[in-house]
Structure formats: C-alpha cells, structure tokens
Design a protein around this motif. Structure first.
Motif, mmCIF file in Angstrom:
data_model
loop_
_atom_site.group_PDB
_atom_site.id
_atom_site.type_symbol
_atom_site.label_atom_id
_atom_site.label_comp_id
_atom_site.label_asym_id
_atom_site.label_seq_id
_atom_site.Cartn_x
_atom_site.Cartn_y
_atom_site.Cartn_z
ATOM 1 N N VAL A 178 45.839 -1.218 -15.432
ATOM 2 C CA VAL A 178 46.172 -2.769 -15.786
ATOM 3 C C VAL A 178 46.775 -3.221 -14.510
ATOM 4 C CG1 VAL A 178 47.595 -3.928 -17.423
ATOM 5 C CG2 VAL A 178 46.921 -1.868 -18.104
ATOM 6 N N LEU A 204 46.564 -1.871 -25.327
ATOM 7 C CA LEU A 204 46.728 -0.914 -24.430
ATOM 8 C C LEU A 204 47.348 0.056 -24.880
ATOM 9 C CD1 LEU A 204 46.558 -0.546 -21.585
ATOM 10 C CD2 LEU A 204 49.058 -1.065 -21.219
ATOM 11 N N ILE A 252 41.811 -10.761 -28.220
ATOM 12 C CA ILE A 252 42.529 -9.384 -28.084
ATOM 13 C C ILE A 252 43.322 -9.154 -29.411
ATOM 14 C CG2 ILE A 252 44.781 -8.108 -27.230
ATOM 15 C CD1 ILE A 252 43.741 -9.497 -24.294
ATOM 16 N N THR A 289 51.482 -9.023 -19.032
ATOM 17 C CA THR A 289 51.206 -8.654 -20.296
ATOM 18 C C THR A 289 52.307 -8.802 -21.435
ATOM 19 O OG1 THR A 289 50.278 -6.556 -19.032
ATOM 20 C CG2 THR A 289 50.669 -6.110 -21.388
ATOM 21 N N ARG A 314 48.308 -7.841 -25.611
ATOM 22 C CA ARG A 314 47.802 -6.935 -24.785
ATOM 23 C C ARG A 314 48.579 -5.526 -24.582
ATOM 24 N NH1 ARG A 314 47.448 -11.952 -22.955
ATOM 25 N NH2 ARG A 314 45.552 -12.606 -22.046
ATOM 26 N N GLN A 315 49.563 -5.624 -24.984
ATOM 27 C CA GLN A 315 50.425 -4.184 -25.015
ATOM 28 C C GLN A 315 50.044 -3.386 -26.235
ATOM 29 O OE1 GLN A 315 52.557 -3.259 -22.825
ATOM 30 N NE2 GLN A 315 53.135 -1.319 -23.752
ATOM 31 N N ASP A 330 53.190 -15.276 -26.893
ATOM 32 C CA ASP A 330 52.710 -14.072 -26.380
ATOM 33 C C ASP A 330 53.738 -12.961 -25.939
ATOM 34 O OD1 ASP A 330 50.227 -12.567 -26.329
ATOM 35 O OD2 ASP A 330 49.861 -13.412 -24.253
#
Length: 130
Positions: free
Chosen positions: A63, A77, A37, A69, A73-74, A103
């Motif tokens: 999602v 997005l 990612i 998350t 990932r945020q 993360d």
C-alpha cells in the motif's frame, strides 16, 4: 473485483464513470469512483466465499501513500490482506487528503498501523530521506 462479484450487490454490469460524467447523472449500471471501494467491500461481505477467495489471491499487499488511506480503503485492506504479508508506505508530512472528512483520511492512521505492527516490524526513515 466489482466487475466479477458486483452482481452480489446489484452491480454486476458496473461501468466506472469519471467525476465529470457523474455530474451529468448516472445511468443504472454506472457507478462513480467514490462508490467503487465500498461496493467491492460490500460484495465480499455479502458472500464469505468471495472474501475468502480475495484473501487467498495475493500473498503480498503493498500500500503506497498509506497516509491518505480512508476508512473505505482500510476496510478493503483488512478484508483482503488478513492472511497476506503487508507492506505499507506512508509519510505523515505528505498527508494531503484530510479534507475528505467523509472518507476519514487522517495522519493518525499511520501511528495506529505502526502500533499494530510492533516496533520490530516498523521501519522509520529519517526526515531527510527521499
């Protein structure tokens, strides 16, 4: 996305490897799951046309397990769903990845998303809902 645009960040021939394979060492063209990612975000940021292409590709983003998350990932997005309708499903009682400090998985992310969406766009289910 990384296979298509990874050449922008030196990973055009990227091969995703399992954590077990990663422990044996990575060849130059191999990437581990944890880099998938961030490299995708990096490649989209390297070329504004790529980011725009990704934003126009999907009109709806769903999602699931939003409570897990993390920052990467945020970031993805926010990059690809800026102009899309966004549905985020999450349960703060099922947040199980907060141990992934690198993360930044945190339950508070659900509250932040609900605040940003506003009460008219937030549906809260009762705790007894399955």
């Amino acid at each position: 996305m990384l296979r298509r645009f990874g050449n922008l960040v030196g990973h055009g021939d990227a091969v995703l490897v399992s954590p077990a394979r990663e422990k044996l060492g990575l060849a130059q063209h191999e990437i581990e799951y944890s880099r998938l990612i961030p490299l995708t975000v990096e490649s989209a940021q390297a070329a504004p046309a790529v980011a725009e292409h990704l934003r126009t590709r999907w009109g709806l983003e769903i999602v699931d397990e939003f409570q897990d998350t993390g920052d990467a990932r945020q970031d993805l997005l926010e990059l690809i769903a800026r102009d899309s309708r966004l549905i985020m499903l999450g349960d703060p009682n099922q947040c199980i990845y907060t141990f992934l400090a690198e993360d930044d998985v945190r339950v508070g992310r659900i509250d932040e998303a609900c605040s940003a969406a506003g009460t008219e766009n937030t549906i809260l289910l009762p705790e007894t809902s399955f």
